[in-house]
Design a protein around this motif. Structure first.
Motif, PDB file in Angstrom:
ATOM      1  N   PRO A 266       0.836  -1.202   0.000  1.00  0.00           N
ATOM      2  CA  PRO A 266       0.000   0.000   0.000  1.00  0.00           C
ATOM      3  C   PRO A 266       0.870   1.252   0.000  1.00  0.00           C
ATOM      4  O   PRO A 266       1.807   1.363   0.780  1.00  0.00           O
ATOM      5  N   VAL A 267       0.576   2.142  -0.896  1.00  0.00           N
ATOM      6  CA  VAL A 267       1.372   3.355  -1.034  1.00  0.00           C
ATOM      7  C   VAL A 267       0.686   4.493  -0.287  1.00  0.00           C
ATOM      8  O   VAL A 267      -0.502   4.734  -0.490  1.00  0.00           O
ATOM      9  N   ARG A 273      -2.809   5.008  -6.445  1.00  0.00           N
ATOM     10  CA  ARG A 273      -3.739   3.907  -6.202  1.00  0.00           C
ATOM     11  C   ARG A 273      -3.532   2.789  -7.205  1.00  0.00           C
ATOM     12  O   ARG A 273      -3.310   3.031  -8.383  1.00  0.00           O
TER      13      ARG A 273
ATOM     14  N   ILE B 223      -1.378   3.932   6.930  1.00  0.00           N
ATOM     15  CA  ILE B 223      -1.744   5.077   6.106  1.00  0.00           C
ATOM     16  C   ILE B 223      -1.868   4.681   4.644  1.00  0.00           C
ATOM     17  O   ILE B 223      -2.682   5.234   3.897  1.00  0.00           O
ATOM     18  N   GLY B 224      -1.099   3.668   4.237  1.00  0.00           N
ATOM     19  CA  GLY B 224      -1.169   3.189   2.864  1.00  0.00           C
ATOM     20  C   GLY B 224      -2.552   2.665   2.515  1.00  0.00           C
ATOM     21  O   GLY B 224      -3.054   2.888   1.410  1.00  0.00           O
ATOM     22  N   VAL B 226      -5.430   3.500   3.879  1.00  0.00           N
ATOM     23  CA  VAL B 226      -6.351   4.621   3.793  1.00  0.00           C
ATOM     24  C   VAL B 226      -6.176   5.350   2.459  1.00  0.00           C
ATOM     25  O   VAL B 226      -7.146   5.694   1.779  1.00  0.00           O
ATOM     26  N   ALA B 227      -4.924   5.517   2.057  1.00  0.00           N
ATOM     27  CA  ALA B 227      -4.656   6.183   0.779  1.00  0.00           C
ATOM     28  C   ALA B 227      -5.243   5.376  -0.374  1.00  0.00           C
ATOM     29  O   ALA B 227      -5.697   5.927  -1.371  1.00  0.00           O
ATOM     30  N   GLU B 228      -5.251   4.072  -0.222  1.00  0.00           N
ATOM     31  CA  GLU B 228      -5.718   3.181  -1.277  1.00  0.00           C
ATOM     32  C   GLU B 228      -7.240   3.234  -1.418  1.00  0.00           C
ATOM     33  O   GLU B 228      -7.776   3.117  -2.518  1.00  0.00           O
ATOM     34  N   LEU B 229      -7.937   3.406  -0.321  1.00  0.00           N
ATOM     35  CA  LEU B 229      -9.373   3.142  -0.340  1.00  0.00           C
ATOM     36  C   LEU B 229     -10.273   4.316   0.054  1.00  0.00           C
ATOM     37  O   LEU B 229     -11.412   4.398  -0.397  1.00  0.00           O
ATOM     38  N   ALA B 230      -9.796   5.204   0.898  1.00  0.00           N
ATOM     39  CA  ALA B 230     -10.708   6.165   1.513  1.00  0.00           C
ATOM     40  C   ALA B 230     -11.038   7.346   0.596  1.00  0.00           C
ATOM     41  O   ALA B 230     -10.189   7.835  -0.143  1.00  0.00           O
ATOM     42  N   ASP B 231     -12.300   7.789   0.657  1.00  0.00           N
ATOM     43  CA  ASP B 231     -12.688   9.029  -0.014  1.00  0.00           C
ATOM     44  C   ASP B 231     -12.299  10.217   0.854  1.00  0.00           C
ATOM     45  O   ASP B 231     -11.821  11.225   0.371  1.00  0.00           O
ATOM     46  N   ALA B 247      -9.427  12.725   0.561  1.00  0.00           N
ATOM     47  CA  ALA B 247      -8.113  12.082   0.575  1.00  0.00           C
ATOM     48  C   ALA B 247      -7.099  12.821  -0.299  1.00  0.00           C
ATOM     49  O   ALA B 247      -5.961  13.055   0.131  1.00  0.00           O
ATOM     50  N   PHE B 251      -3.735  14.357   1.506  1.00  0.00           N
ATOM     51  CA  PHE B 251      -2.409  13.774   1.313  1.00  0.00           C
ATOM     52  C   PHE B 251      -1.484  14.743   0.576  1.00  0.00           C
ATOM     53  O   PHE B 251      -0.296  14.814   0.851  1.00  0.00           O
TER      54      PHE B 251
END
Ligand code: ATP
Ligand code: ATP
Ligand code: SF4
Ligand code: MG
Ligand code: MG
Lengths: 343, 336
Positions: A266-267, A273, B223-224, B226-231, B247, B251
């Motif tokens: 996960p980045v 993404r 945090i990765g 959250v960055a991947e999935l969260a609006d 997001a 970020f």
């Protein structure tokens, strides 16, 4: 082999499976967990060598074998030019001072009833290196280097009186007090908080230079490995599937498993993404590892040959030190699949 | 953002108002959630991040009124579909847990019955939601869900311990879907999973949210993820939400110095940046610092930060932070 600081050849660790009584009566063969199954690599002096891979791939077992905490089923381990594979405990003793280990959980490694000063200084007394005030002086110096200042305050505290990150620094101080030249760091920051991780990583890097250390750095986090390692081996079910410099492996990953692992990290930035889906399936049972390439059941490119024939770890042309174990590699028309597109 | 606000009947699915949760320990009162205001809209994924002990799980449990003793919700409001659930009876609350708000934990074994096969779990959930459905139809629906979850249907007859950690977590999300829960709260759902299995689970969540317009509060220290999935992302520090925003902007241009420091300390595999090291450690919640709780670690702290609590302000549309830099007109300090 002699020119490398540490060299491991065809190393194997098969753990016998505990069978229950009835099973034992009816089966003629003992079964084994092939935790490490024919692993070869070397570590040069001053290097940070990473071992990466999912849970159960054999990273910790490999580390423990090199430290001679386990009796290998097969293979050979050289430490500083000397074959230590079958050294007796007595013959190992002088070498023990030179090789140390830190684990993931500092709480499990520290005795709650021992002050930090005692915990760190203990080894000095045991190995008859220093006693009394001399020992204390060395402990205080080591605590200072770990950023545990003022050191005389920490000297008197107990583990429960300090934070988790500080505890891991105490564990590091204890590991380094005998001035080893080789350190196995087994997921040393995995339990720490995000902000503490950065601090511990930075400390590990500085200590390496200050003490001229060589690291075996075990981690399942490829982002951390990229940050600290010089070279890296990716393990899958007890075997190395790819090995090379961090630059080689990260910018030109050739094994489908390495590619999947890198894509899965996960980045911490929504700009990156992931767009490509991750291959399905989970690690198979290590007692009956798949035939042929052990990754074939999860591999999107698997063909007949992958199911029957075990691939060899072969050198990558034009990239000295980069090796990969995959049938597709070297075949006509095979090109590494590009990492997912950035958006 | 605007579109979301206008969707449905316009009010958020969940509204937290001045929520306070405290633990009454022998050494004193720990205010684990301090005056939290937060709106969650239908169909969004909100990431709740922060370091260990900042109050994420306590906040998550409070949403189900499941804060463990010696903890208590001591003031504030939790409006779910406009109704304050803090005024509900324990019975009404029990009906709400599951069909309305479902929770997924790091260890799914805590919520699965070890003596019940997976299909029984599903049948029970499906029939709890729809009392008229026959057992056969319920099993059929469960098999369909299993297909969606990427688990072979023959595993339906397994007991929980026979499944891998990744599969169990899939089952948990499947059970929440079977109940057609309006809100899913997932507390560190991937923390005990391996990287690939974790990524597979995130793929599944992405797929499911598209199909079901799922509303998810994703609690994690990663945090990765959250960055991947969260609006949207809410950043917690020492019991308080210190920053909240979409997001992308959060970020790209974090407003709060804590968010900035936190993001800087995480290695990014795509880049070759040095890590920024945040000094100090989070405060003891028994005795938090006066003023801004982050001030002892903040590189920008001013006199005012040490004395007065910074106001919770909307600095940019939809992007909130609690930091004196903005009231003092010093925002260039962070992004000069
Ligand atoms: N003492 C033991 N007896 C039997 N099996 C063992 C023993 N130690 C390890 N194993 C098995 O060997 C395999 C490799 O384990 P190992 O701990 O080396 O993996 P790892 O890569 O370090 O995993 P993790 O990331 O979970 O730490 C696993 O299947 C494990 O269950
Ligand atoms: N049962 C309890 N008794 C007393 N204090 C508690 C209890 N549970 C939590 N706390 C305190 O409340 C604060 C918030 O805890 P919480 O578990 O909500 O944090 P968290 O953000 O979920 O942390 P983590 O990332 O470690 O899960 C902490 O300071 C913790 O010490
Ligand atoms: S209020 Fe002051 S101390 Fe707190 S984050 Fe802002 S600048 Fe730093
Ligand atoms: Mg291990
Ligand atoms: Mg928690």
């Amino acid at each position: 082999m002699a020119e490398h600081f540490i060299a491991v050849e065809n190393l194997k660790m098969w753990f016998p499976v505990q069978q229950d009584f009835i099973e034992g009566l009816f089966s003629h063969q003992r079964e084994f967990v092939r935790a490490v199954d024919g692993v070869s690599f070397h570590i040069d002096r001053g290097e940070v060598f990473g071992l990466a891979g999912e849970s159960g791939s054999g990273k910790t077992t490999t580390g423990r074998l090199i430290l001679r905490l386990l009796e290998p089923t097969g293979g050979r381990i050289d430490f500083d030019g000397r074959d230590i594979t079958h050294l007796s405990e007595a013959a190992m003793r002088p070498l023990r001072r030179r090789m140390q280990v830190i684990f993931q959980d500092p709480n499990a490694s520290l005795n709650p009833r021992m002050t930090i000063g005692k915990a760190v200084g203990h080894a000095l007394e045991i190995h008859n290196v220093a006693h009394g005030d001399k020992a204390k002086e060395r402990v205080l110096e080591m605590l200072t280097r770990m950023g545990l200042t003022p050191p005389d305050r920490y000297y008197r505290l107990y583990p429960h009186q300090i934070s988790g990150g500080q505890r891991q620094r105490v564990v590091m101080a204890r590991a380094l007090i005998l001035r080893p030249d080789f350190l196995v760091a087994d997921e040393p920051i995995a339990m720490a908080d995000v902000s503490v991780r950065a601090m511990l990583l930075d400390l590990l890097r500085r200590l390496k230079d200050d003490f001229h250390l060589t690291y075996l750095f075990i981690t399942h986090d490829l982002a951390t490995a990229k940050y600290i390692c010089d070279r890296i081996a990716v393990m899958y079910l007890g075997q190395i599937v790819e090995i090379g410099s961090v630059d080689q492996v990260y910018s030109n990953p050739l094994h489908p498993y390495t590619q999947a692992l890198l894509a899965a990290v996960p980045v911490p930035d929504p700009k990156f993404r992931r767009t490509a889906p991750i291959p399905k399936g989970e690690i198979p049972n290590p007692i009956h590892p798949p035939s042929g390439c052990r990754f074939h059941a999860r591999c999107a490119y698997a063909r007949e040959r992958c199911r029957t024939e075990q691939p060899l770890l072969l050198p990558v042309e034009g990239e000295p030190g980069h090796f990969v174990s995959c049938h597709m590699f070297g075949e006509n028309g095979w090109k590494p699949v590009a990492q997912e597109v950035q958006i | 953002m605007d579109e979301r606000k206008q969707s449905g009947n316009g009010i958020p699915l969940l509204q937290l108002r001045d929520l306070v949760v405290e633990y009454y320990t022998r050494s004193g009162v720990v205010r684990a959630v301090d005056s939290v205001d937060l709106d969650i809209y239908k169909g969004e994924v909100v990431g709740l991040v922060g370091e260990s002990g900042c109050g994420k799980s306590t906040l998550g449990m409070a949403l189900l009124r499941l804060v463990r003793s010696p903890g208590k919700i001591t003031s504030g409001k939790i409006l779910f579909k406009g109704k304050d659930i803090l005024t509900l009876s324990e019975n009404a609350m029990r009906d709400l847990r599951g069909p309305e708000i479902s929770m997924i934990f790091q260890d799914p074994m805590t919520s699965l019955d070890p003596l019940q096969r997976i299909d029984d779990h599903f049948v029970e959930s499906i029939r709890a939601h729809d009392k008229h459905i026959s057992k056969e139809d319920a099993i059929k629906r469960a098999a369909e869900l299993f297909d969606l979850l990427g688990i072979a249907p023959d595993r339906l007859q397994d007991y929980p311990h026979q499944l891998s950690g990744g599969m169990r977590q899939r089952v948990m999300i499947g059970l929440a879907l079977a109940l057609d829960a309006d809100l899913i709260v997932a507390d560190e759902p991937t923390t005990s999973l391996d990287v690939l299995v974790e990524a597979q689970f995130l793929d599944l969540l992405k797929d499911l949210r598209r199909r079901y317009n799922m509303t998810l509060i994703l609690i994690t220290h990663n945090i990765g993820i959250v960055a991947e999935l969260a609006d949207r992302v809410a950043v917690m520090y020492a019991g308080e939400i210190v920053e909240l925003g979409d997001a992308g902007p959060l970020f790209a241009e974090p407003l709060h110095p804590y968010t900035d420091a936190l993001l800087g300390s995480v290695p990014n595999i795509k880049l070759d940046e040095e890590l920024k090291i945040m000094g100090g450690q989070p405060p003891d919640l028994l005795d938090p610092p006066a003023g801004c709780r982050f001030h002892p670690r903040c590189p920008y702290a001013m006199d005012r930060c040490r004395e007065e609590e910074p106001p919770w302000q909307e600095i940019q549309p939809g992007h909130w932070a609690a930091c004196w830099l903005y009231a003092e007109g010093k925002r260039e300090t962070l992004h000069g």
